[in-house]
Scaffold this motif. Structure first.
Motif, PDB file in Angstrom:
ATOM      1  N   PRO A  83       0.826  -1.196   0.000  1.00 23.73           N
ATOM      2  CA  PRO A  83       0.000   0.000   0.000  1.00 23.73           C
ATOM      3  C   PRO A  83       0.860   1.245   0.000  1.00 23.73           C
ATOM      4  O   PRO A  83       1.888   1.299   0.654  1.00 23.73           O
ATOM      5  N   SER A  84       0.454   2.197  -0.764  1.00 27.79           N
ATOM      6  CA  SER A  84       1.167   3.469  -0.787  1.00 27.79           C
ATOM      7  C   SER A  84       0.157   4.591  -0.885  1.00 27.79           C
ATOM      8  O   SER A  84      -0.865   4.459  -1.538  1.00 27.79           O
ATOM      9  N   SER A  85       0.440   5.671  -0.241  1.00 25.28           N
ATOM     10  CA  SER A  85      -0.502   6.777  -0.228  1.00 25.28           C
ATOM     11  C   SER A  85      -0.149   7.768  -1.312  1.00 25.28           C
ATOM     12  O   SER A  85       0.967   7.845  -1.788  1.00 25.28           O
ATOM     13  N   VAL A  86      -1.165   8.539  -1.706  1.00 20.74           N
ATOM     14  CA  VAL A  86      -0.985   9.528  -2.750  1.00 20.74           C
ATOM     15  C   VAL A  86      -0.299  10.760  -2.183  1.00 20.74           C
ATOM     16  O   VAL A  86      -0.684  11.267  -1.140  1.00 20.74           O
ATOM     17  N   PRO A  87       0.767  11.261  -2.831  1.00 25.10           N
ATOM     18  CA  PRO A  87       1.418  12.479  -2.343  1.00 25.10           C
ATOM     19  C   PRO A  87       0.441  13.640  -2.296  1.00 25.10           C
ATOM     20  O   PRO A  87      -0.484  13.731  -3.101  1.00 25.10           O
ATOM     21  N   ALA A  88       0.644  14.494  -1.344  1.00 23.84           N
ATOM     22  CA  ALA A  88      -0.244  15.641  -1.196  1.00 23.84           C
ATOM     23  C   ALA A  88      -0.094  16.585  -2.375  1.00 23.84           C
ATOM     24  O   ALA A  88       1.002  16.996  -2.725  1.00 23.84           O
ATOM     25  N   ILE A  89      -1.213  16.921  -3.020  1.00 23.21           N
ATOM     26  CA  ILE A  89      -1.182  17.871  -4.119  1.00 23.21           C
ATOM     27  C   ILE A  89      -2.200  18.980  -3.883  1.00 23.21           C
ATOM     28  O   ILE A  89      -2.545  19.713  -4.790  1.00 23.21           O
ATOM     29  N   LEU A  90      -2.682  19.071  -2.655  1.00 20.64           N
ATOM     30  CA  LEU A  90      -3.674  20.073  -2.329  1.00 20.64           C
ATOM     31  C   LEU A  90      -3.006  21.398  -2.039  1.00 20.64           C
ATOM     32  O   LEU A  90      -1.827  21.478  -1.730  1.00 20.64           O
ATOM     33  N   ARG A  97      -3.664  15.392 -11.984  1.00 25.32           N
ATOM     34  CA  ARG A  97      -2.469  15.023 -11.230  1.00 25.32           C
ATOM     35  C   ARG A  97      -2.743  13.849 -10.292  1.00 25.32           C
ATOM     36  O   ARG A  97      -1.902  12.974 -10.113  1.00 25.32           O
ATOM     37  N   LEU A  98      -3.914  13.831  -9.718  1.00 28.56           N
ATOM     38  CA  LEU A  98      -4.250  12.826  -8.721  1.00 28.56           C
ATOM     39  C   LEU A  98      -4.349  11.420  -9.312  1.00 28.56           C
ATOM     40  O   LEU A  98      -3.841  10.449  -8.737  1.00 28.56           O
TER      41      LEU A  98
END
Length: 500
Positions: free
Chosen positions: A48-55, A125-126
């Motif tokens: 599992p890997s989380s999505v880098p913050a792009i907010l 991007r997401l």
């Protein structure tokens, strides 16, 4: 796929053959599957890997704003606060198809959250951080998400797999109707794998896929009943095809290849086709002057066939894989090295009659080789490895699986190869701890497979921690690989993925 109802966030492990099932759709499109064109992560564990913050900074610290992750892809639906209405089409992008696009005013939450859920710049991007299977699910959330996800850039390198039964919808009256392939065309797929199809199925595919005439570059037919006539029609109609694979197709003949093959084809794979023999290689050599890659698994091809290649192919062909060509001997290797002197990738896997003398011919004449596969060649001994180490200075990958006569002496020869990055020694039953010591100075090694080597002990394997640049180590079915050893590797080789 994790189910948000039960809170299970463990990501699904993809099948090891790279196939990913698309969720079922009403028009039959979704029953297809998608496979990665180049499975570079074989045997890897699902992580599992989380999505880098792009907010934006203003939203990055909002605790009430759900952030999606690969472990729970459906949490994106929570972010959008919408879901596909029952019965919605999942393919087309016209106003009459699919779910109605939610307007920002109808979404719950603050205005910034509502805008974020459908902001195409953010979504573009997401969505890069999701697998093909997850993208197929996310495209069902709403029309805005589908419009973003159906851009061809999100599907590069993927090949849809269509089985015969998935090509048709059964109408209420019992008649069959060919499925709509418009969704594939929108995503710009330029390669397909058709399984179990007939001549008629191929004709229907050509008629129904908008990009079939010019836009399809790669076609793969597996376990199909295509005949000479069907093969001829397919290659005549699909003028864009430059890569062709025929696997388990036993109804076409060598005469079909003579009448069908076109000079535009640059890559050809033929395997498990019972009618392929020397005359088929003659057709390939004469009709495909621009051939760069040939993958061949044929039990009836002999040494004679390898003398058919022309000087033109000797200049263009850089990849040759002869897998389980049982009749090929050292004489065939002589013909091959003189006909194709510019090979950079060569596989003789399963060519059981090839001996050390054949490997010597390869090493002396094919100095540009970067990858060599000698797996399942039981006559190969340490002497062959000496030839390889002396002459193939550019070699980066060497596969020696099931070469049962290789010993520690052979590994001592390989230890001098400064460019070798990948070494496969699966089921080399004579390799011992002393042989591993020869490998410890090979700073170039990035991948080492010792699966099934029965004589390696925990003590010998533990010395591999000296290979600090190692990225992957395979120890499957290795008796000396104990839980304590894996814990030791996790501490001293933190950047190496150890396959148990």
């Amino acid at each position: 796929m994790s189910n948000p109802r039960n809170g299970d966030t463990k990501p699904p492990c993809l099948p090891r053959n790279g196939l990913v099932k698309i969720p079922t759709q009403a028009n039959g499109l979704g029953s297809a599957s998608i496979t990665k064109g180049t499975p570079a992560v074989k045997n890897r564990l699902c992580q599992p890997s989380s999505v880098p913050a792009i907010l934006s900074p203003a939203l990055a610290h909002r605790s009430d704003l759900p952030i999606p992750s690969l472990a729970s892809p459906l949490s994106l639906a929570t972010l959008a606060s919408v879901s596909s209405p029952p019965g919605a089409s999942l393919v087309g992008l016209n106003a009459s198809e699919g779910s109605e696009q939610p307007s920002p005013e109808r979404l719950p939450g603050s205005p910034s959250e509502r805008q974020l859920a459908v902001d195409e710049k953010i979504l573009n991007r997401l969505f890069w951080y999701f697998s093909a299977c997850e993208k197929c699910v996310l495209a069902q959330v709403c029309k805005a998400w589908r419009r973003v996800l159906y851009q061809p850039k999100f599907w590069v390198g993927l090949t849809p797999v269509l089985h015969t039964k998935e090509l048709y919808n059964v109408l209420p009256g019992g008649e069959k109707e060919f499925v709509s392939l418009q969704g594939f065309a929108i995503r710009g797929f330029d390669g397909f794998c058709l399984v179990g199809v007939s001549d008629l199925d191929i004709c229907e595919f050509i008629d129904n896929y908008p990009l079939s005439k010019k836009g399809v570059k790669s076609m793969s037919l597996k376990r199909s009943t295509i005949t000479d006539a069907g093969l001829e029609v397919m290659l005549e109609q699909m003028q864009g095809v430059v890569r062709l694979e025929l696997s388990g197709c036993n109804d076409f003949t060598e005469a079909g290849l003579w009448s069908s093959l076109n000079a535009r084809i640059t890559a050809l794979s033929v395997s498990d086709c019972i009618n392929v023999a020397d005359d088929a290689i003659a057709a390939i050599s004469q009709l495909l002057p621009n051939l760069t890659e040939l993958n061949l698994q044929a039990y009836h091809v002999t040494d004679t066939a390898l003398a058919y290649f022309t000087a033109k192919q000797g200049y263009t062909t850089h990849t040759l894989r002869l897998n389980s060509c049982w009749e090929i001997t050292n004489h065939g290797v002589v013909n091959m090295v003189h006909s194709l002197p510019n090979l950079s990738v060569l596989s003789l896997s399963g060519c059981s009659k090839v001996t050390d003398d054949g490997v010597e011919l390869v090493a002396e004449n094919l100095r540009k080789l970067r990858s060599l596969d000698l797996s399942w060649c039981p006559r190969i001994t340490d002497m062959a490895l000496e030839y390889i180490a002396c002459d193939l200075h550019k070699l980066e990958e060497l596969v020696l699986d099931r070469c049962v006569r290789i010993t520690d002496t052979g590994l001592s020869y390989l230890s001098t190869m400064s460019s070798l990055r990948s070494l496969y020694l699966r089921w080399c039953c004579q390799v011992q701890d002393f042989g591993l010591k020869h490998l410890l100075g090979m700073g170039s090694l990035r991948l080492l497979s010792l699966a099934g080597c029965p004589l390696l002990t925990t003590t010998g394997l533990s010395g591999l921690v000296q290979l600090q640049e190692l990225e992957e180590l395979e120890l499957t079915n290795c008796p000396g690989a104990t839980p304590e050893l894996f814990k030791y590797f996790s501490q001293h080789l933190p950047c190496c993925m150890v396959i148990e």
